[in-house]
Design a protein around this motif. Structure first.
Motif, short mmCIF file in Angstrom:
data_model
loop_
_atom_site.label_atom_id
_atom_site.label_comp_id
_atom_site.label_asym_id
_atom_site.label_seq_id
_atom_site.Cartn_x
_atom_site.Cartn_y
_atom_site.Cartn_z
N GLY A 20 12.31 36.79 -43.66
CA GLY A 20 12.98 37.67 -42.83
C GLY A 20 11.69 38.19 -41.97
O GLY A 20 10.54 39.01 -41.25
N VAL A 21 10.17 38.80 -43.18
CA VAL A 21 8.94 39.26 -43.17
C VAL A 21 8.61 37.65 -41.96
O VAL A 21 7.29 37.86 -41.16
N ALA A 22 8.63 36.99 -42.41
CA ALA A 22 8.10 35.12 -41.89
C ALA A 22 8.22 35.55 -40.24
O ALA A 22 6.98 35.17 -39.34
N ALA A 23 9.84 36.01 -40.48
CA ALA A 23 10.32 36.10 -39.13
C ALA A 23 9.95 36.91 -37.93
O ALA A 23 9.38 36.82 -36.88
N VAL A 24 9.66 37.45 -38.37
CA VAL A 24 8.72 39.68 -37.98
C VAL A 24 7.42 38.98 -37.95
O VAL A 24 6.72 39.48 -36.79
N GLY A 25 6.39 38.27 -38.05
CA GLY A 25 5.13 38.31 -38.78
C GLY A 25 4.84 36.84 -37.47
O GLY A 25 4.36 37.05 -36.69
N GLY A 26 5.82 35.76 -37.61
CA GLY A 26 5.80 34.76 -36.26
C GLY A 26 5.72 35.46 -34.71
O GLY A 26 5.36 35.45 -34.04
N THR A 30 3.29 35.52 -32.32
CA THR A 30 3.30 35.23 -30.70
C THR A 30 2.80 35.98 -29.61
O THR A 30 2.81 35.68 -28.03
N THR A 31 3.42 37.19 -30.00
CA THR A 31 3.66 38.36 -28.82
C THR A 31 2.18 38.89 -28.20
O THR A 31 2.05 38.60 -27.51
N TRP A 32 1.25 38.91 -29.29
CA TRP A 32 -0.24 38.27 -28.34
C TRP A 32 -0.59 38.10 -28.77
O TRP A 32 -1.64 38.07 -27.77
N MET A 33 -0.55 36.56 -28.94
CA MET A 33 -0.91 35.11 -28.34
C MET A 33 -0.94 35.05 -26.45
O MET A 33 -1.70 35.31 -25.78
N ARG A 34 0.85 35.60 -26.66
CA ARG A 34 1.07 36.15 -24.97
C ARG A 34 0.08 37.02 -24.23
O ARG A 34 -0.04 36.52 -22.97
N ILE A 35 0.34 38.01 -24.97
CA ILE A 35 -0.18 39.57 -24.65
C ILE A 35 -2.13 38.67 -23.80
O ILE A 35 -2.95 38.46 -22.99
N LYS A 36 -2.72 37.56 -24.87
CA LYS A 36 -4.54 38.02 -25.18
C LYS A 36 -3.87 37.06 -23.87
O LYS A 36 -5.14 36.96 -23.80
N ASN A 37 -3.52 35.43 -23.76
CA ASN A 37 -3.26 34.91 -23.14
C ASN A 37 -2.95 34.93 -22.20
O ASN A 37 -2.96 33.51 -20.71
N GLY A 38 -2.60 36.36 -20.81
CA GLY A 38 -1.98 36.49 -19.77
C GLY A 38 -0.73 35.96 -19.36
O GLY A 38 -0.33 35.72 -18.71
N TYR A 39 -0.05 36.07 -20.37
CA TYR A 39 1.79 35.42 -20.16
C TYR A 39 2.55 36.90 -19.98
O TYR A 39 2.28 37.47 -21.09
N PRO A 40 3.18 36.86 -19.17
CA PRO A 40 4.57 37.94 -19.05
C PRO A 40 5.09 37.76 -20.36
O PRO A 40 5.37 37.06 -20.89
N LEU A 41 5.64 38.75 -20.87
CA LEU A 41 6.25 39.16 -21.84
C LEU A 41 7.72 39.63 -21.69
O LEU A 41 7.98 39.76 -20.27
N ASP A 42 8.79 38.52 -21.97
CA ASP A 42 9.80 39.26 -21.81
C ASP A 42 10.78 40.13 -22.41
O ASP A 42 10.84 40.74 -24.05
N GLY A 43 11.83 40.43 -21.78
CA GLY A 43 13.23 41.96 -22.84
C GLY A 43 13.85 41.14 -23.11
O GLY A 43 13.79 40.12 -23.78
N ALA A 44 15.01 42.24 -23.39
CA ALA A 44 15.72 41.99 -24.82
C ALA A 44 16.64 40.48 -23.86
O ALA A 44 17.50 39.97 -24.46
N TRP A 45 17.11 40.58 -22.51
CA TRP A 45 18.09 39.46 -21.52
C TRP A 45 17.22 38.57 -21.62
O TRP A 45 17.45 37.92 -20.49
#
Length: 109
Positions: A20-26, A30-45
């Motif tokens: 569980g901790v590894a999944a949350v950390g991953g 990945t969210t941090w890497m998306r923000i850093k590189n300018g990729y759009p974030l995805d919502g729940a759907w």
């Protein structure tokens, strides 16, 4: 409870919590890497959360920036006019003229 089941739970709980901790950390990584590189974030759907750049938004920003510049210019001219009015009102000659006009009004009544 059966001692074998307790022993099995004691062995599985650390493993499950580690997964569980590894999944949350991953997910955080990945969210941090998306923000850093300018990729759009995805919502729940799966819809893009940010940045939404469409032509309408770009045009609206341009118009608002233009209006902001016009309002700033108008505010600058109003400040200049207000400074002139303050100078005239605080000028001693204005007070003297006002007193003379008050005396004329008293004489004419």
């Amino acid at each position: 409870m059966d001692p074998d089941k307790v022993m099995l739970l004691r062995m599985l709980i650390p493993t499950i919590s580690l997964i569980g901790v590894a999944a949350v950390g991953g997910w955080v990584l990945t969210t941090w890497m998306r923000i850093k590189n300018g990729y759009p974030l995805d919502g729940a759907w799966g819809q893009a959360v940010y940045p939404r750049k469409n032509e309408e938004a770009v045009e609206r920003i341009r118009l608002l920036s233009q209006e902001n510049a016009q309002l700033r210019a108008e505010l600058g001219s109003i400040k200049d006019r207000m400074a002139n009015v303050e100078r005239i009102v605080t000028d001693s000659g204005y007070a003297l003229t006002h007193q003379i006009e008050a005396l004329r009004d008293q004489v004419s009544n």
